[in-house]
Design an enzyme around this catalytic site. Structure first.
Site, short mmCIF file in Angstrom:
data_model
loop_
_atom_site.label_atom_id
_atom_site.label_comp_id
_atom_site.label_asym_id
_atom_site.label_seq_id
_atom_site.Cartn_x
_atom_site.Cartn_y
_atom_site.Cartn_z
N HIS A 254 0.86 -1.51 0.12
CA HIS A 254 0.22 -0.08 0.28
C HIS A 254 0.61 1.24 0.52
O HIS A 254 0.31 2.52 -0.47
CB HIS A 254 -1.08 -0.31 1.19
N ASP A 258 0.64 4.65 -2.72
CA ASP A 258 0.22 5.52 -2.52
C ASP A 258 1.03 6.48 -3.13
O ASP A 258 0.94 7.60 -3.50
CB ASP A 258 0.41 5.87 -1.27
N GLU A 284 -8.05 5.48 -7.16
CA GLU A 284 -7.10 5.69 -8.22
C GLU A 284 -7.94 5.89 -9.48
O GLU A 284 -7.38 6.09 -10.15
CB GLU A 284 -6.31 4.27 -8.66
N1 LIG Z 1 -2.57 2.47 -1.83
C1 LIG Z 1 -3.84 2.61 -2.27
N2 LIG Z 1 -4.83 2.08 -2.34
C2 LIG Z 1 -6.26 1.86 -2.51
C3 LIG Z 1 -6.31 3.84 -2.12
N3 LIG Z 1 -7.85 4.24 -2.76
C4 LIG Z 1 -8.20 2.95 -3.20
N4 LIG Z 1 -7.31 2.03 -3.52
C5 LIG Z 1 -6.81 0.56 -3.84
O1 LIG Z 1 -7.47 0.77 -4.90
C6 LIG Z 1 -7.89 -0.25 -5.87
C7 LIG Z 1 -8.93 -0.50 -7.17
O2 LIG Z 1 -9.16 -1.54 -7.90
P1 LIG Z 1 -9.95 -2.02 -8.56
O3 LIG Z 1 -11.24 -0.68 -8.44
O4 LIG Z 1 -9.84 -3.60 -9.04
O5 LIG Z 1 -9.28 -1.68 -10.03
P2 LIG Z 1 -7.91 -1.64 -10.77
O6 LIG Z 1 -7.37 -2.89 -10.00
O7 LIG Z 1 -7.12 -0.73 -11.07
O8 LIG Z 1 -8.55 -2.42 -11.52
P3 LIG Z 1 -9.01 -1.52 -13.26
O9 LIG Z 1 -8.73 -0.52 -13.10
O10 LIG Z 1 -9.74 -2.65 -14.14
O11 LIG Z 1 -7.56 -1.23 -14.25
C8 LIG Z 1 -7.90 -1.14 -4.93
O12 LIG Z 1 -7.07 -2.29 -4.48
C9 LIG Z 1 -8.15 -0.37 -3.47
O13 LIG Z 1 -7.93 -0.85 -2.27
C10 LIG Z 1 -5.12 4.57 -1.37
O14 LIG Z 1 -5.27 5.90 -1.04
N5 LIG Z 1 -3.95 3.65 -1.11
#
Ligand SMILES: Nc1nc2c(ncn2[C@@H]2O[C@H](COP(=O)(O)OP(=O)(O)OP(=O)(O)O)[C@@H](O)[C@H]2O)c(=O)[nH]1
Length: 361
Positions: A254, A258, A284
């Protein structure tokens, strides 16, 4: 004022540099008054040395507090050495070669320099009413001190051991006390302006990336929507989503995820014009509101961003790509939210057709 500043400082939601020095400064100025008021009861040398040392330290602390408040380096060693040299010279002109005029000129001249340096600092770094008030106070103190230093040659007797009560001297003394009071009030006002700014910044900026929050982003979008409906000015929206971000988190952890979000924000921001608004929409996902931008220009902007992210390599960070949905305000749209929905549909298509691409709807 010391108690007020100290109490305010204890209740601040975040630590503010410089406030401890500000809160001690009026106390030292007040202590100097005690010594000067005991002029007839204490030995003249003690009154001269202690009174002036406390007054000088009080004014110095106001200045050091401001330096710290505005995140400037604090040359306290050289100023302390300068202060000690000043007191040594004044002691010399009291004990070995008594000269009231020389002492007055040295002290008033040094106070004028200190007030001038402080005023210049505030003028350079500060904005708003609080800084203007303090600059006026310091400029006045500087002027009165210079006047006192200049007039000592015809107002004071050279062999005088005690301060003479005359209008010029009274103006000089009163200006110090008023300055201490008004500088404390100026400090309190600067503090409240800083706290308000911090709150506003926290409410409008995402704490991780520094991009706008959703609320501020929607305000920017609604503003552009109004311009579009009223004046027909074109505007577009980009919805950007980092590809397979979950696997970056899973593989690199994580904290690295970030850092990717922070780096991505910096890269996008560097490619935007000053009027464009970049906000974090969710995890993201980022939104860019592009004012004065038609569909073709928006697609080019999206491709510029996508290619920059794809090509960028940073040490200790994984390579990553992003998919971007592009939507431009058009006749059938019912509002900014509707435009965003179209950008979301375009993003969905970009993801479905293989990722790392921009699609406009
Ligand atoms: N490190 C970090 N991770 C985050 C944050 N907010 C959301 N995430 C992670 O972003 C990830 C988003 O994953 P998915 O929505 O499955 O999308 P993806 O893996 O990018 O897949 P696609 O969008 O289909 O390409 C999740 O694992 C969340 O935990 C943050 O502030 N920091």
């Amino acid at each position: 004022m010391t108690m007020v500043l100290w109490g305010v400082r204890r209740n601040l939601p975040v630590a503010m540099p410089g406030v401890p020095a500000w809160s001690m400064a009026p106390l030292l100025c007040a202590a100097s008054t005690v010594f000067f008021s005991l002029d007839q009861r204490l030995p003249g040398f003690v009154v001269m040395l202690a009174g002036n040392a406390l007054l000088m330290s009080g004014l110095g602390l106001f200045y050091f507090g401001s330096l710290r408040f505005w995140h400037q380096s604090c040359p306290w060693r050289s100023w302390t050495a300068g202060g000690a040299a000043l007191l040594a010279a004044m002691s010399y002109f009291y004990c070995f070669q008594p000269d009231f005029r020389a002492r007055t000129m040295l002290f008033a001249g040094s106070m004028a320099v200190c007030a001038f340096a402080h005023a210049r600092l505030l003028q350079r770094h500060g904005k708003g009413f609080s800084c203007r008030l303090s600059v006026i106070v310091l400029a006045t103190l500087c002027g009165v001190s210079m006047l006192r230093a200049a007039t000592t040659f015809w107002l004071d007797a050279p062999d005088s051991t005690r301060v003479m009560q005359m209008p010029m001297q009274q103006l000089y003394a009163v200006s110090f006390h008023l300055a201490a009071l008004l500088l404390s009030i100026g400090g309190l006002l600067m503090l409240s302006e800083r706290v308000r700014y911090e709150f506003e910044h926290q409410a409008s900026h995402d704490s991780l990336t520094g991009a706008f929050t959703r609320r501020t982003l929607f305000q920017a979008g609604e503003r552009e929507w109004t311009r579009w409906t009223r004046y027909g000015r074109p505007f577009s929206v980009l919805l950007l989503d980092i590809d397979r971000f979950k696997s970056i988190n899973d593989r690199w952890g994580h904290p690295t995820g970030d850092k990717v979000l922070q780096e991505c924000t910096t890269l996008i921001a560097a490619l935007l014009r000053s009027g464009d608004a970049l906000g974090r929409y969710g995890g993201e996902e980022f939104v860019v509101v592009l004012g004065e931008t038609d569909g073709a220009a928006a697609w080019m902007a999206a491709e510029r961003i996508r290619q920059a992210l794809e090509q960028h390599r940073a040490p200790d960070l994984p390579a990553y790509t992003a998919s971007i949905g592009v939507a431009t305000a058009a006749a059938g749209d019912t509002g900014f939210g509707n435009l965003l929905k179209r950008a979301d549909m375009a993003l969905y298509q970009a993801k479905a057709s293989g990722r790392n691409r921009s699609i406009a709807l």
